[in-house]
Design an enzyme around this catalytic site. Structure first.
Site, mmCIF file in Angstrom:
data_model
loop_
_atom_site.group_PDB
_atom_site.id
_atom_site.type_symbol
_atom_site.label_atom_id
_atom_site.label_comp_id
_atom_site.label_asym_id
_atom_site.label_seq_id
_atom_site.Cartn_x
_atom_site.Cartn_y
_atom_site.Cartn_z
ATOM 1 C CD GLU A 92 -16.610 -8.257 -1.305
ATOM 2 O OE1 GLU A 92 -17.835 -8.010 -1.313
ATOM 3 O OE2 GLU A 92 -15.930 -8.300 -0.268
ATOM 4 C CE LYS B 5 -4.274 4.320 2.911
ATOM 5 N NZ LYS B 5 -4.450 3.267 1.887
ATOM 6 C CE LYS C 8 -9.084 -9.103 10.173
ATOM 7 N NZ LYS C 8 -9.164 -7.692 9.749
ATOM 8 C CG ASP D 37 -2.016 1.014 1.181
ATOM 9 O OD1 ASP D 37 -1.858 2.053 0.502
ATOM 10 O OD2 ASP D 37 -3.049 0.788 1.828
ATOM 11 N NE ARG E 277 -21.411 -4.673 -1.168
ATOM 12 C CZ ARG E 277 -20.469 -5.448 -0.646
ATOM 13 N NH1 ARG E 277 -19.603 -6.044 -1.460
ATOM 14 N NH2 ARG E 277 -20.409 -5.644 0.649
ATOM 15 N NE ARG F 140 -22.059 -21.169 -4.142
ATOM 16 C CZ ARG F 140 -23.289 -21.137 -3.634
ATOM 17 N NH1 ARG F 140 -24.286 -21.693 -4.291
ATOM 18 N NH2 ARG F 140 -23.518 -20.564 -2.472
#
Length: 401
Positions: free
Chosen positions: A316, A148, A354, A146, A246, A331
């Site tokens: 997504e 940042k 995670k 990233d 979205r 899937r």
């Protein structure tokens, strides 16, 4: 007070004194036994720098005694890898001290290369744990940092990457915003780099810095070959009604002074290009090289990418929608959640997300040790000593580069 009352009082006092003495003796013996047990724990074991019994209990789904957990937290605490990042050290020492595997572990693996895209922004230690778990010299790895991220973090990652010919930093970095287009663009940037490397990889897998594998490299390859040869693994369904906002509204990314987020505007979007039906699924995938080349060159893929720039969390819907054009849909990949060790190792999935080693170091360390032993047990070549994690030095995790 009459004689009977006095006798009763004396008897009760005697009872109380006896109970106190017995309680004191019991507690003293109990604490003495616990102290003796704690002192007898070995410094190192197959599972790490804490009692092997603890990891075994965790993998069996049993809870550990609080005092043992406290003991382990103290023992396995290690200095930050970035603490020694500026110390001069040659790459050979770095690779050995961090226990990277330096040869293909079987002929099958050597003839089937995988590409990885790893997007990271923090937690150097967790990134190194992930990288060394999935690293093999026949594979290729694109790391997107990233933009940042702090400069010292970028420098640390670059220092490590410089020690490997098959690991590189993405040539273009994004200011990644969660649920923004920049997250999808980061993967696209790495794909553009990967199609130009010399390694003829077969599939690409994308991960984030807090993922960790459940299956070994050999198991991943066999899984792909046995069920999904020449197919993509991109789970998803037709976009549910509650997700339509979205892609029906226009969204923008906000990045300023360390703050970043995605927010909706009042503008409605046009319909998707080429009359495409939008599908919704996970941002994780396993894609064939042919599909990646299709993504980077096909006009429909390019138009969908452009249309997705102002949608919410486009990663997504982008991959699963494109994959429907090729007629391949599966899937069965990627589980979200820390879970417990027993559930993780019994899961049929390839990776789990995670993990936070700073919050739950014991879970990550036990899983990492078990994973490496499993990898080495499956190896069909002579093993190098530095591939094992068991070392006498408790602080062998330092990154001395």
């Amino acid at each position: 007070m009459n004689q009977l009352d006095a006798t009763k009082s004396g008897f009760l006092v005697c009872i109380g004194v006896c109970i106190f003495i017995l309680t004191f003796i019991y507690l003293r013996n109990t604490f003495s036994k616990e102290s003796s047990e704690q002192k007898s724990f070995p410094d190192t074991s197959e599972c790490g720098f804490y009692p092997d019994e603890l990891c075994s209990a965790l993998f069996m789904g049993k809870s550990a005694a609080p005092q043992i957990g406290h003991f382990c937290q103290q023992i396995i605490h290690q200095p930050e890898m970035s603490d020694c990042i500026q110390t001069s050290c040659n790459c050979s020492t770095v690779i050995k001290s961090l226990h990277f595997i330096t040869r293909p572990l079987s002929e099958e693996e050597g003839n089937f290369s995988l590409a990885y895209i790893i997007t990271i922004h923090k937690e150097l230690e967790m990134f190194v744990k992930l990288l060394r778990a999935i690293y093999l010299p026949q594979n290729v790895y694109c790391i997107h940092i990233d933009e940042k991220s702090p400069q010292d973090y970028k420098t640390s990652v670059q220092s490590l990457v410089n020690c490997f010919e098959n690991i590189f930093i993405s040539s273009k970095r994004e200011n990644v915003v969660y649920a923004g287009f920049s997250r999808l663009q980061a993967d696209i940037n790495c794909m553009k780099d990967l199609v130009n490397v010399k390694t003829q990889w077969n599939y690409v897998i994308n991960l984030c810095g807090q993922d960790y594998p459940i299956k070994t490299n050999k198991e991943i390859i066999q899984y792909i070959k046995s069920k999904w040869n020449n197919k993509n693994i991109t789970p998803g369904v037709v976009q549910p009604p509650h997700m339509k906002h979205r892609t029906h509204l226009s969204y923008k990314e906000y990045v300023h002074s360390g703050t970043s987020y995605v927010y909706p505007t009042k503008n409605l979007k046009d319909d998707p290009p080429h009359n495409l039906t939008i599908y919704f699924g996970t941002a994780y995938y396993v894609l064939t090289r042919k599909f990646v080349e299709f993504t980077l060159t096909d006009v429909r893929a390019k138009d969908l990418l452009e249309w997705s720039k102002d949608t919410y969390s486009p990663d997504e819907h982008y991959w699963v929608t494109l994959n429907r054009l090729n007629g391949h849909y599966i899937r069965d990949i990627c589980v979200y959640g820390l879970g417990d060790l027993q559930w993780i190792i019994e899961s049929p999935h390839l990776f789990a997300n995670k993990f936070e080693p700073k919050t739950y170091p014991l879970v990550m360390d036990c899983l990492e040790r078990r994973y490496r032993l499993k990898v080495l047990q499956q190896a069909e070549v002579p093993l190098e000593p530095h591939w094992y994690f068991q070392e006498n030095n408790h602080f062998n995790m330092k990154l001395n580069v």
